[in-house]
Write a protein that holds these residues in place. Sequence first.
Motif, mmCIF file in Angstrom:
data_model
loop_
_atom_site.group_PDB
_atom_site.id
_atom_site.type_symbol
_atom_site.label_atom_id
_atom_site.label_comp_id
_atom_site.label_asym_id
_atom_site.label_seq_id
_atom_site.Cartn_x
_atom_site.Cartn_y
_atom_site.Cartn_z
ATOM 1 N N VAL A 104 0.634 -1.584 0.091
ATOM 2 C CA VAL A 104 -0.275 -0.328 -0.013
ATOM 3 C C VAL A 104 0.996 1.532 0.042
ATOM 4 O O VAL A 104 1.707 1.468 0.987
ATOM 5 N N TYR A 105 0.947 1.978 -1.488
ATOM 6 C CA TYR A 105 1.125 3.474 -0.979
ATOM 7 C C TYR A 105 0.719 4.470 -0.191
ATOM 8 O O TYR A 105 -0.681 4.607 -0.978
ATOM 9 N N MET A 106 1.241 5.563 0.600
ATOM 10 C CA MET A 106 0.560 6.810 0.946
ATOM 11 C C MET A 106 1.303 7.258 0.649
ATOM 12 O O MET A 106 2.511 7.675 1.228
ATOM 13 N N THR A 107 0.719 8.717 0.721
ATOM 14 C CA THR A 107 1.720 9.419 -0.055
ATOM 15 C C THR A 107 0.668 11.441 0.561
ATOM 16 O O THR A 107 -0.643 11.156 0.038
ATOM 17 N N ASP A 108 1.029 12.305 1.255
ATOM 18 C CA ASP A 108 0.329 13.777 1.193
ATOM 19 C C ASP A 108 1.112 14.776 0.800
ATOM 20 O O ASP A 108 3.235 15.130 0.963
ATOM 21 N N GLY A 109 0.823 14.503 -1.110
ATOM 22 C CA GLY A 109 1.367 15.629 -2.131
ATOM 23 C C GLY A 109 1.597 16.633 -1.548
ATOM 24 O O GLY A 109 0.267 17.013 -1.553
ATOM 25 N N VAL A 110 2.176 17.366 -2.748
ATOM 26 C CA VAL A 110 2.186 18.616 -1.870
ATOM 27 C C VAL A 110 3.147 19.670 -3.574
ATOM 28 O O VAL A 110 3.682 19.142 -3.942
ATOM 29 N N LEU A 111 2.182 20.617 -4.369
ATOM 30 C CA LEU A 111 2.071 20.830 -5.557
ATOM 31 C C LEU A 111 2.053 22.105 -5.704
ATOM 32 O O LEU A 111 0.957 22.538 -4.680
ATOM 33 N N GLY A 112 3.256 23.258 -6.044
ATOM 34 C CA GLY A 112 2.969 24.177 -6.035
ATOM 35 C C GLY A 112 1.967 24.747 -7.357
ATOM 36 O O GLY A 112 1.688 24.008 -8.109
ATOM 37 N N ALA A 113 2.405 26.095 -7.313
ATOM 38 C CA ALA A 113 1.442 26.405 -8.833
ATOM 39 C C ALA A 113 2.013 25.988 -10.098
ATOM 40 O O ALA A 113 2.514 25.868 -10.746
ATOM 41 N N ASP A 118 -5.793 24.506 -10.061
ATOM 42 C CA ASP A 118 -6.654 25.959 -10.307
ATOM 43 C C ASP A 118 -5.302 27.186 -10.014
ATOM 44 O O ASP A 118 -5.710 28.663 -9.728
ATOM 45 N N GLY A 119 -4.245 26.848 -10.417
ATOM 46 C CA GLY A 119 -3.062 27.828 -10.427
ATOM 47 C C GLY A 119 -2.272 28.174 -9.443
ATOM 48 O O GLY A 119 -0.767 28.866 -9.034
ATOM 49 N N GLY A 120 -3.140 28.171 -8.281
ATOM 50 C CA GLY A 120 -2.464 28.407 -6.691
ATOM 51 C C GLY A 120 -2.032 28.158 -5.436
ATOM 52 O O GLY A 120 -1.352 27.938 -4.355
ATOM 53 N N GLY A 121 -1.367 26.658 -5.925
ATOM 54 C CA GLY A 121 -1.098 25.262 -5.357
ATOM 55 C C GLY A 121 -2.105 24.651 -4.229
ATOM 56 O O GLY A 121 -2.876 24.831 -3.893
ATOM 57 N N SER A 122 -1.752 23.353 -4.308
ATOM 58 C CA SER A 122 -2.545 22.388 -4.060
ATOM 59 C C SER A 122 -1.677 21.283 -3.129
ATOM 60 O O SER A 122 -0.404 20.750 -2.648
ATOM 61 N N THR A 123 -2.338 20.912 -2.378
ATOM 62 C CA THR A 123 -2.570 19.634 -1.307
ATOM 63 C C THR A 123 -3.281 18.206 -1.565
ATOM 64 O O THR A 123 -4.540 18.294 -1.269
ATOM 65 N N TYR A 124 -2.984 16.944 -1.841
ATOM 66 C CA TYR A 124 -4.065 15.485 -1.634
ATOM 67 C C TYR A 124 -2.912 15.083 -0.597
ATOM 68 O O TYR A 124 -1.701 14.701 -1.109
ATOM 69 N N THR A 125 -4.178 14.096 -1.066
ATOM 70 C CA THR A 125 -3.679 13.073 -0.150
ATOM 71 C C THR A 125 -3.944 11.342 -1.534
ATOM 72 O O THR A 125 -4.486 11.241 -1.908
ATOM 73 N N LEU A 126 -3.207 10.501 -1.285
ATOM 74 C CA LEU A 126 -2.716 9.601 -2.346
ATOM 75 C C LEU A 126 -3.274 8.211 -1.590
ATOM 76 O O LEU A 126 -1.661 8.413 -1.408
ATOM 77 N N TRP A 127 -3.955 7.171 -1.726
ATOM 78 C CA TRP A 127 -3.451 5.798 -1.250
ATOM 79 C C TRP A 127 -3.374 5.159 -2.253
ATOM 80 O O TRP A 127 -4.753 4.969 -3.551
ATOM 81 N N LEU A 128 -2.822 4.195 -3.020
ATOM 82 C CA LEU A 128 -2.554 3.056 -4.006
ATOM 83 C C LEU A 128 -2.778 1.869 -3.548
ATOM 84 O O LEU A 128 -1.900 1.133 -2.527
ATOM 85 N N ILE A 129 -3.368 0.791 -3.946
ATOM 86 C CA ILE A 129 -3.303 -0.444 -3.171
ATOM 87 C C ILE A 129 -3.039 -1.381 -4.412
ATOM 88 O O ILE A 129 -3.457 -1.272 -5.708
ATOM 89 N N VAL A 130 -1.778 -1.865 -4.252
ATOM 90 C CA VAL A 130 -1.542 -2.642 -5.072
ATOM 91 C C VAL A 130 -0.748 -4.534 -5.454
ATOM 92 O O VAL A 130 -0.606 -4.586 -3.895
ATOM 93 N N ALA A 131 -0.486 -5.408 -6.120
ATOM 94 C CA ALA A 131 -0.143 -6.681 -5.828
ATOM 95 C C ALA A 131 1.608 -6.439 -6.321
ATOM 96 O O ALA A 131 1.435 -5.740 -7.772
ATOM 97 N N GLN A 132 2.418 -7.128 -6.341
ATOM 98 C CA GLN A 132 3.461 -7.053 -7.555
ATOM 99 C C GLN A 132 3.571 -8.254 -7.808
ATOM 100 O O GLN A 132 3.132 -9.000 -7.474
#
Length: 165
Positions: free
Chosen positions: A52-61, A151-165
């Motif tokens: 399971v991959y988990m991240t809190d992403g931060v995007l600039g504008a 929206d060009g103002g910067g954003s934050t997000y949370t992403l989870w990926l559930i995978v099998a290798q």
Amino acid sequence: MATKADALIRILGSANITATSPYEQPVKAELENATNGRRWKNGTGSGKIDRVYMTDGVLGAGATDDYDLLVAGALKDVYNQAIDADELKGIVIRCETGEIEFRGDAANQISLFTAASEGITLAAGQSAGFDLGATGIDVTTDSKFEVFDSDGGGSTYTLWLIVAQ
């Protein structure tokens, strides 16, 4: 390091509808992705996951985070172990601030998307979950997607990926 993973995605829509006349009985409607949600046990076959991959992403504008599930080591689990996905079984993404697009990459996008740069837009507080079934979708060839600050103002997000290798 040996690890094991189990996961659950439960998407539930529920509504109560009551007519004012001539009926008095309310109608309850529910739609669920699978009875009590989709569960995956540890392993690599159908109905199983091992990372399971988990991240809190931060995007600039106007920035973009690119993801390629096929590149070993591009994604790491919470124990810093490389994830080299074969099947993507589930996705949960939530926009925390700003506005994001969860979309296909310019080339070799995961089969969830029909074309490059097509996807969904999520504003702050909005979420999307995808139950891709017991077998998931094959990401050994088409393995890319991106999250874009739309929206060009910067954003934050949370992403989870559930995978099998």
